[in-house]
Design a protein around this motif. Structure first.
Motif, PDB file in Angstrom:
ATOM      1  N   ARG A  45       0.824  -1.210   0.000  1.00 57.61           N
ATOM      2  CA  ARG A  45       0.000   0.000   0.000  1.00 57.61           C
ATOM      3  C   ARG A  45       0.861   1.264   0.000  1.00 57.61           C
ATOM      4  O   ARG A  45       0.555   2.228  -0.684  1.00 57.61           O
ATOM      5  CB  ARG A  45      -0.928   0.004   1.213  1.00 57.61           C
ATOM      6  CG  ARG A  45      -2.186  -0.777   0.962  1.00 57.61           C
ATOM      7  CD  ARG A  45      -3.211  -0.537   2.075  1.00 57.61           C
ATOM      8  NE  ARG A  45      -3.653  -1.855   2.506  1.00 57.61           N
ATOM      9  CZ  ARG A  45      -3.549  -2.351   3.715  1.00 57.61           C
ATOM     10  NH1 ARG A  45      -3.053  -1.624   4.681  1.00 57.61           N
ATOM     11  NH2 ARG A  45      -3.980  -3.555   3.988  1.00 57.61           N
ATOM     12  N   ARG A  46       1.946   1.247   0.786  1.00 57.57           N
ATOM     13  CA  ARG A  46       2.841   2.412   0.821  1.00 57.57           C
ATOM     14  C   ARG A  46       3.485   2.643  -0.543  1.00 57.57           C
ATOM     15  O   ARG A  46       3.591   3.781  -0.998  1.00 57.57           O
ATOM     16  CB  ARG A  46       3.919   2.228   1.884  1.00 57.57           C
ATOM     17  CG  ARG A  46       3.409   2.428   3.273  1.00 57.57           C
ATOM     18  CD  ARG A  46       4.523   2.298   4.273  1.00 57.57           C
ATOM     19  NE  ARG A  46       3.999   2.378   5.628  1.00 57.57           N
ATOM     20  CZ  ARG A  46       4.634   1.939   6.694  1.00 57.57           C
ATOM     21  NH1 ARG A  46       5.827   1.379   6.567  1.00 57.57           N
ATOM     22  NH2 ARG A  46       4.100   2.048   7.874  1.00 57.57           N
ATOM     23  N   GLY A  53       0.971   4.034  -2.840  1.00 63.24           N
ATOM     24  CA  GLY A  53       0.706   5.432  -2.470  1.00 63.24           C
ATOM     25  C   GLY A  53       1.804   6.353  -2.976  1.00 63.24           C
ATOM     26  O   GLY A  53       1.535   7.421  -3.515  1.00 63.24           O
ATOM     27  N   ARG A  54       3.060   5.899  -2.802  1.00 60.69           N
ATOM     28  CA  ARG A  54       4.178   6.713  -3.312  1.00 60.69           C
ATOM     29  C   ARG A  54       4.141   6.799  -4.838  1.00 60.69           C
ATOM     30  O   ARG A  54       4.412   7.844  -5.428  1.00 60.69           O
ATOM     31  CB  ARG A  54       5.506   6.126  -2.846  1.00 60.69           C
ATOM     32  CG  ARG A  54       5.769   6.317  -1.390  1.00 60.69           C
ATOM     33  CD  ARG A  54       7.124   5.749  -1.013  1.00 60.69           C
ATOM     34  NE  ARG A  54       7.253   5.714   0.439  1.00 60.69           N
ATOM     35  CZ  ARG A  54       7.803   4.729   1.109  1.00 60.69           C
ATOM     36  NH1 ARG A  54       8.312   3.693   0.469  1.00 60.69           N
ATOM     37  NH2 ARG A  54       7.876   4.774   2.423  1.00 60.69           N
TER      38      ARG A  54
END
Length: 184
Positions: free
Chosen positions: A18-19, A22-23
């Motif tokens: 998810r990170r 997101g990035r």
């Protein structure tokens, strides 16, 4: 019930994925914003301004008229030149050559260029530096270098005027050379 370390690994993996997404999404938004700003900033220079103006205005000038005009301007300053036949078939080029006394050749060439501008409507051409003088009129460009005032002793300075036609339709009308150069 599920194995607790396996659930933690799965949750940790989900968090990492998810990170990263997101990035990646944030980076995509930043790239999109930069591209939009670039397109907006560069949009004005790329607008259509219509057709280009002609390279010269008025009807094309015949080679004989241009050569006659520059020959008379040079003669008024004491420089007698001869017209050399154009050797390039299908191209508008002319060449005037002559000789002049070395002590006054610089002043005579500059005065002839000034006379062509003031009395015959020639305009100053692009500045090429290094003692090169250019004139433009209609579809013609005349180029001459200011000769060195100090040639070998006893030899007159050469004066060469090269004429080039921008877009002439027909090359030179006549390539009959004028009488040979004489000194003044």
């Amino acid at each position: 019930m599920a194995d607790w370390p396996a659930v933690q690994r799965t949750e940790r993996t989900d968090t990492i994925v998810r990170r990263r997404r997101g990035r990646g999404a944030l980076a995509s938004l930043a790239v999109a914003a930069v591209m939009t700003a670039t397109a907006a900033a560069c949009g004005a220079p790329l607008q259509d301004l219509g057709p280009l103006p002609p390279r010269f205005s008025g009807p094309p000038l015949p080679a004989d008229a241009v050569v006659s005009e520059l020959t008379s301007v040079l003669a008024a300053e004491g420089i007698t030149v001869a017209r050399q036949p154009s050797e390039a078939l299908g191209r508008c080029t002319e060449r005037l050559t002559g000789r002049h006394a070395p002590a006054t050749v610089d002043a005579a060439v500059r005065a002839a260029v000034g006379r062509a501008r003031s009395e015959h409507g020639w305009q100053a051409g692009p500045d090429l530096g290094n003692g090169t003088l250019t004139l433009t009129k209609g579809n013609w460009t005349a180029l001459t270098a200011v000769p060195s005032p100090e040639p070998a002793q006893g030899i007159e300075s050469s004066v060469i005027v090269s004429l080039t036609c921008v877009d002439g339709g027909s090359p030179t009308a006549s390539t009959t050379p004028a009488p040979g150069p004489t000194s003044s």
